[in-house]
Write a protein that holds these residues in place. Structure first.
Motif, PDB file in Angstrom:
ATOM      1  N   GLY A   1       0.867  -1.102   0.014  1.00 14.57           N
ATOM      2  CA  GLY A   1       0.112   0.203  -0.036  1.00 14.57           C
ATOM      3  C   GLY A   1       0.856   1.270  -0.082  1.00 14.57           C
ATOM      4  N   ALA A   2       2.007   1.130   0.402  1.00  7.45           N
ATOM      5  CA  ALA A   2       3.033   2.484   0.516  1.00  7.45           C
ATOM      6  C   ALA A   2       3.241   2.977  -0.742  1.00  7.45           C
ATOM      7  CB  ALA A   2       4.075   1.935   1.257  1.00  7.45           C
ATOM      8  N   MET A   3       3.405   2.503  -1.887  1.00  5.84           N
ATOM      9  CA  MET A   3       3.706   2.755  -3.309  1.00  5.84           C
ATOM     10  C   MET A   3       2.459   3.484  -3.762  1.00  5.84           C
ATOM     11  SD  MET A   3       3.902  -0.666  -5.546  1.00  5.84           S
ATOM     12  CE  MET A   3       2.627  -1.526  -6.088  1.00  5.84           C
ATOM     13  N   ILE A   4       1.350   2.803  -3.145  1.00  6.04           N
ATOM     14  CA  ILE A   4      -0.058   3.654  -3.651  1.00  6.04           C
ATOM     15  C   ILE A   4      -0.336   4.816  -3.065  1.00  6.04           C
ATOM     16  CG2 ILE A   4      -2.563   3.115  -3.977  1.00  6.04           C
ATOM     17  CD1 ILE A   4      -0.571   1.211  -5.731  1.00  6.04           C
ATOM     18  N   ALA A   5       0.200   4.940  -1.699  1.00  4.43           N
ATOM     19  CA  ALA A   5      -0.102   6.026  -1.010  1.00  4.43           C
ATOM     20  C   ALA A   5       0.743   7.372  -1.457  1.00  4.43           C
ATOM     21  CB  ALA A   5       0.077   5.918   0.565  1.00  4.43           C
ATOM     22  N   LEU A   6       2.013   6.897  -1.761  1.00  2.00           N
ATOM     23  CA  LEU A   6       3.138   7.693  -2.294  1.00  2.00           C
ATOM     24  C   LEU A   6       2.569   8.532  -3.625  1.00  2.00           C
ATOM     25  CD1 LEU A   6       6.141   8.802  -2.823  1.00  2.00           C
ATOM     26  CD2 LEU A   6       6.301   6.668  -4.150  1.00  2.00           C
ATOM     27  N   VAL A   7       2.283   7.636  -4.538  1.00  2.00           N
ATOM     28  CA  VAL A   7       1.756   8.197  -5.957  1.00  2.00           C
ATOM     29  C   VAL A   7       0.478   8.956  -5.682  1.00  2.00           C
ATOM     30  CG1 VAL A   7       0.952   7.595  -8.055  1.00  2.00           C
ATOM     31  CG2 VAL A   7       2.751   6.519  -7.268  1.00  2.00           C
ATOM     32  N   GLY A   8      -0.359   8.462  -4.799  1.00  2.00           N
ATOM     33  CA  GLY A   8      -1.583   9.447  -4.424  1.00  2.00           C
ATOM     34  C   GLY A   8      -1.366  10.759  -3.897  1.00  2.00           C
TER      35      GLY A   8
END
Ligand code: KG4
Ligand code: ZN
Length: 338
Positions: free
Chosen positions: A302-309
């Protein structure tokens, strides 16, 4: 800007909190690997149902762990694609419902963009531009990355992805599912050069790749005979040497073509130690530097999704709450809001 990221594209439920100023505040993950093992691969319907069970409790424990309340959030990002439609719908609907209820913006994120930018979660962060080598279970691609949102496809696999080739070859060697990490571990005990396998398309003159022939070559070796443990280790080593050889050669060719001096690796196969060692050594001989995500962020999270978000919401990107998922979605079609 504080963003909740929700990843449910395949067989991992991941949620994380990323803050533009403070970085990653926390992330939690549930892997469905054990559940799918009995079937030798991911069963889409089971994956979707398990995401439904896991995602809300995971968000709750993330909030407790980080001392955050929902009202603190500035936005919610979820994986919109590519991936399994039913699995994607779970994350998309939960994230959108939460955003709607809280009156916070929501945004669908491209899973491969997230893999590609995942080294930005660590230090040192790569500067733009760079060549990106994306090596996941479903994709093996090279991109020229000018900046966030500007991706030009340089090369692609014509058949199996690198991760898929690792997994299928592991199955042939009786290593279970998903076999990539197990095969890599076995390869460490094998002798280099004891088994020589083809390097498909290594000298094709373009940046495309093909790995299904490699798997077939292994099949021919093991067919009809019960390979001894030592032979299996040699075969695993021969397979890993061949695939790493091709990935390194194509990545160097992409550096030549772009004249960039940085490489970023993203995706599950980016955890492979042999690939990391040989790619870094080959790149440094040319004065180029390679950036990898932390091992825990190579595979889905989930970390990479939160980053791009956070990167995109800050630039003003936002969905309305009428969400949709995109099981097939080309990365090169993305752009950045003006
Ligand atoms: O990026 P990812 O989590 O999933 C997709 O988005 O597709 O990558 C999973 C893939 C699997 O094929 C797995 O076997 C492979 O990455 N993988 C590895 C290693 N760790 C994971 N392959 C080779 N060596 C590893 N150490
Ligand atoms: Zn992935």
């Amino acid at each position: 800007m504080l963003v909740l990221g929700v990843e449910t594209s395949c067989d991992e439920t991941g949620v994380a909190l990323y803050d533009s100023a403070r970085g990653l505040l926390g992330h939690v993950l549930h892997s469905q690997m054990a559940m799918h093992q009995a079937y030798g691969g991911v069963v889409p319907e089971l994956a979707a149902r398990d995401h439904i069970r896991r995602v809300v409790p995971l968000v709750e424990s993330l909030l407790v762990e980080t001392g955050t309340v929902l009202a603190d959030l500035d936005g919610i990002a979820y994986t919109q694609g590519p991936g399994l439609a039913g699995a994607l719908l779970v994350g998309a609907s939960v994230a959108t419902a939460l955003g709607f209820a809280l009156g916070k913006p929501t945004l669908g994120v491209h899973h491969l963009e997230a893999h590609l930018l995942s080294p930005l979660l660590g230090e040192p962060k790569p500067a733009f531009p760079f060549v990106a080598l994306l090596v996941s279970g479903g994709h093996t691609q090279l991109y020229a990355v000018a900046e966030v949102g500007d991706y030009t496809l340089l090369g692609d696999t014509l058949d199996d992805a690198a991760g898929e080739a690792f997994d299928k070859t592991a199955t042939l060697l009786g290593l279970g599912y998903p076999g990539g990490p197990a095969l890599a571990k076995l390869a460490e005990t094998g002798r280099s050069g004891a088994v020589t396998l083809p390097r498909p398309m290594k000298d094709s003159g373009d940046l495309n790749m093909s790995f299904s022939g490699l798997k077939t070559a292994v099949l021919t070796l093991v067919r009809g005979q019960d390979a001894l443990a030592a032979q299996k280790a040699d075969i695993a080593r021969g397979f890993e040497d061949a695939i790493v050889d091709v990935l390194v050669a194509k990545t160097l060719a992409a550096l030549d073509r772009t004249t960039f001096s940085r490489v970023v690796v993203g995706g599950g196969v980016g955890a492979n130690r042999a690939l990391r060692e040989r790619l870094s050594a080959a790149a440094s001989r040319r004065g180029a530097e390679v950036f990898y995500p932390d091992l825990q962020f190579c595979t889905d999270n989930g970390a990479m999704i939160a980053l791009v978000g956070a990167l995109r919401l800050r630039r003003g990107a936002v969905d309305d709450y009428a969400f949709t998922v995109r099981p097939r979605w080309e990365l090169a079609d993305l752009s950045m809001p003006p």
